[in-house]
Enzyme design. Structure first.
Site: not given
Ligand code: NAP
Length: 262
Positions: A153, A166
């Site tokens: 991130s 985070y």
């Molecule tokens: P998201 O839509 O909230 O999805 C998060 C995923 O993580 C879900 O599939 C969830 O699955 C899984 N997860 C969470 N806790 C878990 C656990 N204890 N065990 C197994 N799986 C778990 O988030 P996203 O935006 O796609 O984020 C994906 C990655 O990108 C993250 O690492 C985030 O920090 C990074 N990121 C995102 C952004 C952005 O703008 N979206 C920006 C920078 C970085 P379940 O609920 O099925 O467990």
């Protein structure tokens, strides 16, 4: 890398484990990797969502995926070894590991951060990738060219007030990536990199920036090129790099419309 055009079957016959595949970026990458020829192993907690993704992949005629439900808040290393054994018995190797699962925690100052919230974020975002990497290394060693990608991130590269656990977890992820890359560089065929997706329209982003118009950010599917590059043999030789999936992507930690300092 932003201009990278993945060849249609750039992940042909690769076996790739994706954590957090049930929604958001992980789900989109599972579909992109499968479309590029990979057999994708789908981790997450929400089994109904993983099954729906499984059906979508099979329905599209891609290689049959596998569902690997597991809660990454588990602090028991044995759970990760169980997953390793099951992947080893079925596939014999792992070509790619995408550490994508993550939780945001609460956006608030360090002084107000609850100990249990800090620990939960650290466990899912940093400790679990360590446990999982350690468990999967023997399977990655079996691949001709292994690739580990840590989803990072902007706040894991430049700290920002109120992003507490985070941000610290993502800084830790970057450190883990660098150490691992340095360790493996000369003794294995495994490359290790981090990738900052940049602001992307997912549930996490909408939770972090409730005042923002969600559609102003790109969809997860639209940022797949960098992920495909790092998982494909086109990135052989690239290791220890902190990369961005979007041009100017440090933008994911810019003040939101709702930020009162804007
Ligand atoms: P998201 O839509 O909230 O999805 C998060 C995923 O993580 C879900 O599939 C969830 O699955 C899984 N997860 C969470 N806790 C878990 C656990 N204890 N065990 C197994 N799986 C778990 O988030 P996203 O935006 O796609 O984020 C994906 C990655 O990108 C993250 O690492 C985030 O920090 C990074 N990121 C995102 C952004 C952005 O703008 N979206 C920006 C920078 C970085 P379940 O609920 O099925 O467990």
């Amino acid at each position: 890398m932003f201009d990278y055009q993945a060849s249609p079957q750039c992940l042909q016959a690769k076996v790739i484990l994706i954590t957090g595949a049930s929604e958001g970026i992980g789900r989109a990458m599972a579909l992109s990797f499968a479309a590029a020829g990979a057999t994708v192993l789908l981790n997450g907690r929400n089994i109904a969502r993983l099954e729906s993704l499984y059906d979508e992949i099979v329905g599209a005629g891609f290689a049959e995926p596998a569902i690997c439900p597991m809660d990454l808040s588990s602090q028991h290393y044995e759970d990760y070894i169980v997953l390793q054994n099951s992947i080893g018995e079925t596939f014999g190797r792992l070509d790619g590991l995408l550490h994508n699962a993550g939780v945001l925690g609460r956006i608030n100052p360090i002084a107000n951060t609850l100990t249990q919230d800090w620990l939960k974020v650290m466990q899912t975002n940093l400790n679990a990738p360590f446990f999982l990497t350690k468990a999967m290394l023997p399977l990655l060693e079996e691949a001709e060219h292994g690739s580990i990608v840590f989803v990072s991130s902007g706040v894991g590269r430049q700290g920002r007030a109120n992003w507490g656990a985070y941000a610290a977890s993502k800084f830790g992820t970057e450190g883990l990536m660098q150490v691992l890359s340095d360790e493996l560089d000369t003794i294995s065929n495994i490359r290790v990199n981090s990738l900052n997706p940049g602001a992307t329209n997912t549930a996490m982003r909408r939770m972090a920036f409730p005042g923002e118009m969600a559609s102003s950010n790109p969809s997860p599917a639209s940022i797949a090129a960098a992920f495909l590059f790092l998982m494909s043999d086109d990135s052989i030789g690239v290791t220890g790099q902190a990369l961005n999936a979007q041009q100017g992507a440090a933008a994911d930690y810019q003040p939101a419309v709702s930020d009162d300092r804007k």
